[in-house]
Design a protein around this motif. Structure first.
Motif, PDB file in Angstrom:
ATOM      1  N   MET A   1       0.844  -1.176   0.000  1.00 14.96           N
ATOM      2  CA  MET A   1       0.000   0.000   0.000  1.00 14.96           C
ATOM      3  C   MET A   1       0.884   1.232   0.000  1.00 14.96           C
ATOM      4  O   MET A   1       1.740   1.377   0.844  1.00 14.96           O
ATOM      5  CB  MET A   1      -0.864   0.038   1.261  1.00 14.96           C
ATOM      6  N   PRO A   2       0.647   2.132  -0.935  1.00  9.80           N
ATOM      7  CA  PRO A   2       1.432   3.359  -0.936  1.00  9.80           C
ATOM      8  C   PRO A   2       0.980   4.319   0.167  1.00  9.80           C
ATOM      9  O   PRO A   2      -0.199   4.431   0.466  1.00  9.80           O
ATOM     10  CB  PRO A   2       1.157   3.937  -2.322  1.00  9.80           C
ATOM     11  N   VAL A   3       1.933   5.002   0.754  1.00  7.63           N
ATOM     12  CA  VAL A   3       1.643   5.996   1.790  1.00  7.63           C
ATOM     13  C   VAL A   3       1.509   7.347   1.113  1.00  7.63           C
ATOM     14  O   VAL A   3       2.277   7.682   0.215  1.00  7.63           O
ATOM     15  CB  VAL A   3       2.777   6.051   2.837  1.00  7.63           C
ATOM     16  N   CYS A   4       0.508   8.105   1.531  1.00  5.99           N
ATOM     17  CA  CYS A   4       0.367   9.456   1.007  1.00  5.99           C
ATOM     18  C   CYS A   4      -0.029  10.387   2.143  1.00  5.99           C
ATOM     19  O   CYS A   4      -0.510   9.939   3.185  1.00  5.99           O
ATOM     20  CB  CYS A   4      -0.642   9.512  -0.134  1.00  5.99           C
ATOM     21  N   LYS A   5       0.178  11.656   1.946  1.00  5.18           N
ATOM     22  CA  LYS A   5      -0.236  12.658   2.919  1.00  5.18           C
ATOM     23  C   LYS A   5      -1.632  13.118   2.522  1.00  5.18           C
ATOM     24  O   LYS A   5      -1.854  13.568   1.408  1.00  5.18           O
ATOM     25  CB  LYS A   5       0.737  13.828   2.942  1.00  5.18           C
ATOM     26  N   VAL A   6      -2.578  12.984   3.459  1.00  5.63           N
ATOM     27  CA  VAL A   6      -3.955  13.400   3.210  1.00  5.63           C
ATOM     28  C   VAL A   6      -4.220  14.627   4.060  1.00  5.63           C
ATOM     29  O   VAL A   6      -3.981  14.624   5.262  1.00  5.63           O
ATOM     30  CB  VAL A   6      -4.938  12.254   3.564  1.00  5.63           C
ATOM     31  N   ALA A   7      -4.699  15.697   3.427  1.00  4.52           N
ATOM     32  CA  ALA A   7      -4.940  16.962   4.116  1.00  4.52           C
ATOM     33  C   ALA A   7      -6.415  17.100   4.471  1.00  4.52           C
ATOM     34  O   ALA A   7      -7.291  16.681   3.715  1.00  4.52           O
ATOM     35  CB  ALA A   7      -4.515  18.123   3.235  1.00  4.52           C
ATOM     36  N   ASP A  15      -0.269  10.954   7.505  1.00  8.20           N
ATOM     37  CA  ASP A  15       0.190   9.862   6.649  1.00  8.20           C
ATOM     38  C   ASP A  15      -0.815   8.730   6.718  1.00  8.20           C
ATOM     39  O   ASP A  15      -1.134   8.230   7.799  1.00  8.20           O
ATOM     40  CB  ASP A  15       1.556   9.347   7.101  1.00  8.20           C
ATOM     41  N   LEU A  16      -1.332   8.330   5.543  1.00  6.56           N
ATOM     42  CA  LEU A  16      -2.286   7.228   5.460  1.00  6.56           C
ATOM     43  C   LEU A  16      -1.889   6.322   4.306  1.00  6.56           C
ATOM     44  O   LEU A  16      -1.243   6.745   3.353  1.00  6.56           O
ATOM     45  CB  LEU A  16      -3.709   7.747   5.229  1.00  6.56           C
ATOM     46  N   PRO A  29      -1.561   3.540   8.989  1.00 12.77           N
ATOM     47  CA  PRO A  29      -0.489   2.586   8.701  1.00 12.77           C
ATOM     48  C   PRO A  29      -0.388   1.412   9.682  1.00 12.77           C
ATOM     49  O   PRO A  29       0.178   0.385   9.337  1.00 12.77           O
ATOM     50  CB  PRO A  29       0.776   3.445   8.744  1.00 12.77           C
ATOM     51  N   THR A  30      -0.926   1.536  10.895  1.00 15.11           N
ATOM     52  CA  THR A  30      -0.810   0.438  11.849  1.00 15.11           C
ATOM     53  C   THR A  30      -1.752  -0.725  11.546  1.00 15.11           C
ATOM     54  O   THR A  30      -1.550  -1.819  12.057  1.00 15.11           O
ATOM     55  CB  THR A  30      -1.088   0.942  13.282  1.00 15.11           C
TER      56      THR A  30
END
Length: 119
Positions: A1-7, A15-16, A29-30
């Protein structure tokens, strides 16, 4: 799964992970990807009680009251709400180990819940 910053609307970011099979669905992420991806296939028991709600809407309070009613006692010890959250399964224990009847809770959208919810 790619991590991206969600505003959020204030511009604060978190970070999700973006679920590959559900690109509109983000998880912290956990949580374990394989578990979250397969929640719709998780079999519910006939005596399960499922609470589904938005976050911060009183789910914890309703879950506590439900546990007390199902146990027939005024105090339930050794049970944390997170251990009964479907999406957090395997982080706080395993919901399979919960005694029947289980009172499960979730903040997932309806189409991400176990298919057995509509039986």
């Amino acid at each position: 799964m790619p991590v991206c910053k969600v505003a959020d609307s204030a511009g604060d970011t978190m970070d999700l992970y973006v679920m590959e099979s559900k690109p509109q669905f983000f998880v912290v992420p956990t949580l374990k990807q394989d578990w979250v991806e397969n929640i719709p296939n998780y079999p519910l028991r006939n005596d399960d009680v499922m609470l589904c709600s938005y976050t911060k809407s009183g789910c914890h309070w309703v879950w506590e009251m439900g546990r007390l009613l199902l146990d027939g006692r005024t105090k339930v010890e050794g049970t944390e709400k997170e251990s009964s959250m479907v999406e957090a399964n395997t982080l706080m224990g395993n919901i399979e180990d919960a005694p029947a009847p289980r009172i499960l809770n979730s903040h997932l959208f309806f189409d991400h819940l176990p298919k057995d919810v509509v039986k």
